[in-house]
Design a protein around this motif. Structure first.
Motif, PDB file in Angstrom:
ATOM      1  N   HIS A  91       0.836  -1.197   0.000  1.00 38.16           N
ATOM      2  CA  HIS A  91       0.000   0.000   0.000  1.00 38.16           C
ATOM      3  C   HIS A  91       0.875   1.254   0.000  1.00 38.16           C
ATOM      4  CE1 HIS A  91      -2.675   3.148   1.445  1.00 38.16           C
ATOM      5  NE2 HIS A  91      -3.630   2.423   0.885  1.00 38.16           N
ATOM      6  N   PRO A  92       0.495   2.287  -0.771  1.00 36.49           N
ATOM      7  CA  PRO A  92       1.313   3.502  -0.859  1.00 36.49           C
ATOM      8  C   PRO A  92       1.686   4.127   0.487  1.00 36.49           C
ATOM      9  CG  PRO A  92      -0.425   3.568  -2.506  1.00 36.49           C
ATOM     10  CD  PRO A  92      -0.678   2.344  -1.646  1.00 36.49           C
ATOM     11  N   ASN A  93       0.806   4.056   1.474  1.00 34.84           N
ATOM     12  CA  ASN A  93       1.117   4.637   2.789  1.00 34.84           C
ATOM     13  C   ASN A  93       2.205   3.873   3.533  1.00 34.84           C
ATOM     14  OD1 ASN A  93      -0.861   6.518   2.299  1.00 34.84           O
ATOM     15  ND2 ASN A  93      -2.371   5.567   3.641  1.00 34.84           N
ATOM     16  N   TYR A  94       2.550   2.676   3.058  1.00 37.03           N
ATOM     17  CA  TYR A  94       3.536   1.843   3.737  1.00 37.03           C
ATOM     18  C   TYR A  94       4.804   1.639   2.904  1.00 37.03           C
ATOM     19  CZ  TYR A  94       0.069   0.751   7.264  1.00 37.03           C
ATOM     20  OH  TYR A  94      -0.849   0.842   8.286  1.00 37.03           O
ATOM     21  N   ARG A  95       4.915   2.332   1.802  1.00 39.01           N
ATOM     22  CA  ARG A  95       6.093   2.174   0.948  1.00 39.01           C
ATOM     23  C   ARG A  95       7.287   2.918   1.546  1.00 39.01           C
ATOM     24  NH1 ARG A  95       2.820   2.659  -4.756  1.00 39.01           N
ATOM     25  NH2 ARG A  95       1.728   0.691  -4.464  1.00 39.01           N
ATOM     26  N   ARG A  96       8.466   2.566   1.059  1.00 39.38           N
ATOM     27  CA  ARG A  96       9.737   3.141   1.514  1.00 39.38           C
ATOM     28  C   ARG A  96      10.051   2.772   2.963  1.00 39.38           C
ATOM     29  NH1 ARG A  96      11.908   4.797  -2.967  1.00 39.38           N
ATOM     30  NH2 ARG A  96      10.761   6.268  -4.227  1.00 39.38           N
ATOM     31  N   ARG A  97       9.551   1.626   3.398  1.00 38.21           N
ATOM     32  CA  ARG A  97       9.837   1.113   4.749  1.00 38.21           C
ATOM     33  C   ARG A  97      10.468  -0.275   4.687  1.00 38.21           C
ATOM     34  NH1 ARG A  97       4.419   2.634   8.202  1.00 38.21           N
ATOM     35  NH2 ARG A  97       4.131   4.708   7.349  1.00 38.21           N
ATOM     36  N   ARG A  98      10.934  -0.665   3.507  1.00 33.75           N
ATOM     37  CA  ARG A  98      11.599  -1.947   3.274  1.00 33.75           C
ATOM     38  C   ARG A  98      10.649  -3.139   3.380  1.00 33.75           C
ATOM     39  NH1 ARG A  98      16.791  -2.077   2.570  1.00 33.75           N
ATOM     40  NH2 ARG A  98      17.055  -4.124   3.467  1.00 33.75           N
ATOM     41  N   ILE A  99       9.347  -2.897   3.314  1.00 40.38           N
ATOM     42  CA  ILE A  99       8.365  -3.977   3.406  1.00 40.38           C
ATOM     43  C   ILE A  99       8.443  -4.862   2.169  1.00 40.38           C
ATOM     44  CG2 ILE A  99       5.896  -4.493   3.452  1.00 40.38           C
ATOM     45  CD1 ILE A  99       5.647  -1.980   5.293  1.00 40.38           C
ATOM     46  N   ALA A 100       8.550  -4.276   0.988  1.00 40.29           N
ATOM     47  CA  ALA A 100       8.660  -5.079  -0.234  1.00 40.29           C
ATOM     48  C   ALA A 100       9.933  -5.919  -0.204  1.00 40.29           C
ATOM     49  CB  ALA A 100       8.636  -4.181  -1.470  1.00 40.29           C
ATOM     50  N   THR A 101      11.007  -5.364   0.332  1.00 39.88           N
ATOM     51  CA  THR A 101      12.253  -6.120   0.455  1.00 39.88           C
ATOM     52  C   THR A 101      12.057  -7.332   1.359  1.00 39.88           C
ATOM     53  OG1 THR A 101      13.595  -4.149   0.095  1.00 39.88           O
ATOM     54  CG2 THR A 101      14.660  -5.993   1.225  1.00 39.88           C
ATOM     55  N   LEU A 102      11.430  -7.115   2.507  1.00 37.54           N
ATOM     56  CA  LEU A 102      11.165  -8.225   3.429  1.00 37.54           C
ATOM     57  C   LEU A 102      10.268  -9.269   2.776  1.00 37.54           C
ATOM     58  CD1 LEU A 102      10.552  -6.191   6.702  1.00 37.54           C
ATOM     59  CD2 LEU A 102      12.574  -7.553   6.157  1.00 37.54           C
ATOM     60  N   LEU A 103       9.251  -8.804   2.061  1.00 37.58           N
ATOM     61  CA  LEU A 103       8.296  -9.703   1.407  1.00 37.58           C
ATOM     62  C   LEU A 103       8.987 -10.544   0.333  1.00 37.58           C
ATOM     63  CD1 LEU A 103       5.348 -10.610   1.040  1.00 37.58           C
ATOM     64  CD2 LEU A 103       5.001  -8.606  -0.403  1.00 37.58           C
ATOM     65  N   ILE A 104       9.789  -9.928  -0.492  1.00 38.58           N
ATOM     66  CA  ILE A 104      10.461 -10.675  -1.554  1.00 38.58           C
ATOM     67  C   ILE A 104      11.522 -11.610  -0.970  1.00 38.58           C
ATOM     68  CG2 ILE A 104      11.957 -10.442  -3.580  1.00 38.58           C
ATOM     69  CD1 ILE A 104      10.233  -7.944  -4.278  1.00 38.58           C
ATOM     70  N   ASN A 105      12.252 -11.142   0.049  1.00 35.93           N
ATOM     71  CA  ASN A 105      13.238 -12.031   0.682  1.00 35.93           C
ATOM     72  C   ASN A 105      12.569 -13.270   1.270  1.00 35.93           C
ATOM     73  OD1 ASN A 105      15.459 -10.478   0.013  1.00 35.93           O
ATOM     74  ND2 ASN A 105      15.482  -9.376   1.951  1.00 35.93           N
ATOM     75  N   GLN A 106      11.422 -13.095   1.915  1.00 37.37           N
ATOM     76  CA  GLN A 106      10.677 -14.237   2.465  1.00 37.37           C
ATOM     77  C   GLN A 106      10.220 -15.164   1.340  1.00 37.37           C
ATOM     78  OE1 GLN A 106      10.238 -15.110   5.633  1.00 37.37           O
ATOM     79  NE2 GLN A 106       9.009 -16.879   5.137  1.00 37.37           N
ATOM     80  N   THR A 107       9.790 -14.567   0.237  1.00 38.96           N
ATOM     81  CA  THR A 107       9.351 -15.342  -0.924  1.00 38.96           C
ATOM     82  C   THR A 107      10.498 -16.172  -1.496  1.00 38.96           C
ATOM     83  OG1 THR A 107       7.719 -13.650  -1.431  1.00 38.96           O
ATOM     84  CG2 THR A 107       8.314 -15.148  -3.218  1.00 38.96           C
ATOM     85  N   MET A 108      11.679 -15.610  -1.540  1.00 39.87           N
ATOM     86  CA  MET A 108      12.838 -16.338  -2.068  1.00 39.87           C
ATOM     87  C   MET A 108      13.190 -17.522  -1.161  1.00 39.87           C
ATOM     88  SD  MET A 108      13.347 -14.863  -4.897  1.00 39.87           S
ATOM     89  CE  MET A 108      14.948 -15.398  -5.454  1.00 39.87           C
ATOM     90  N   VAL A 109      13.041 -17.365   0.139  1.00 41.83           N
ATOM     91  CA  VAL A 109      13.279 -18.480   1.073  1.00 41.83           C
ATOM     92  C   VAL A 109      12.283 -19.599   0.789  1.00 41.83           C
ATOM     93  CG1 VAL A 109      13.133 -19.180   3.511  1.00 41.83           C
ATOM     94  CG2 VAL A 109      14.342 -17.080   2.879  1.00 41.83           C
ATOM     95  N   ILE A 110      11.014 -19.228   0.622  1.00 40.53           N
ATOM     96  CA  ILE A 110       9.968 -20.217   0.343  1.00 40.53           C
ATOM     97  C   ILE A 110      10.245 -20.923  -0.984  1.00 40.53           C
ATOM     98  CG2 ILE A 110       7.511 -20.481  -0.230  1.00 40.53           C
ATOM     99  CD1 ILE A 110       7.010 -18.205   1.839  1.00 40.53           C
ATOM    100  N   ALA A 111      10.595 -20.153  -2.008  1.00 42.35           N
ATOM    101  CA  ALA A 111      10.879 -20.748  -3.327  1.00 42.35           C
ATOM    102  C   ALA A 111      12.036 -21.738  -3.223  1.00 42.35           C
ATOM    103  CB  ALA A 111      11.201 -19.644  -4.336  1.00 42.35           C
TER     104      ALA A 111
END
Length: 153
Positions: A91-111
């Motif tokens: 969500h735009p109000n939560y961007r620039r807080r490294r949330i997408a980085t955390l989300l993608i890193n978690q996704t890579m672990v799962i993959a």
């Protein structure tokens, strides 16, 4: 080494796999922040997840303090060793807080746990912020697809 901001963000958010029971709970208990701003179909994709496809892993990001969904991502198995990341959203109000980085890193672990040897994603060439993020996470550009819209006579 994680930054202070990343540690602070980690304390406030939860990234979890969207299961059938969680989808039912979210439908009743959790708010969708700015649902009018979510891309079309995202809210529907979350809420209709009761019929989850066995080869798609859906992750949601919740703001633990506010009990709100603030992000979403799909990891799709295309072959036993190749996976594709789709529908990355914070969500735009939560961007620039490294949330997408955390989300993608978690996704890579799962993959990796699922046996992936390659993970792909697609991004529009004008989405420079996303491209910068993906490059910083180790993704490389392998080509361009030109999609067009036209009329048939």
């Amino acid at each position: 080494m994680r930054s202070k901001q990343e540690n602070k963000t980690r304390d406030k958010i939860i990234i979890t796999e969207l299961t059938k029971p969680l989808a039912a709970q979210l439908k009743n208990d959790i708010n969708f922040v700015g649902s009018d701003e979510l891309e079309q179909g995202l809210t529907k994709a979350i809420l209709t997840s009761r019929g989850l496809h066995p080869r798609v892993t859906r992750l949601v990001v919740c703001d633990n303090g506010k009990k709100e969904i603030i992000g979403f991502l799909c990891l799709k198995e295309t072959t036993k060793q190749n996976y594709t990341i789709e529908k990355v959203f914070v969500h735009p109000n939560y961007r620039r807080r490294r949330i997408a980085t955390l989300l993608i890193n978690q996704t890579m672990v799962i993959a990796k746990e699922k046996g992936a040897q390659k993970v792909n994603l697609n991004v529009h060439t004008d989405n420079t912020n996303a491209i910068r993020l993906y490059r910083s996470l180790g993704f490389t550009e392998v080509g361009h697809n030109i999609l067009g819209q036209g009329y048939l006579s």
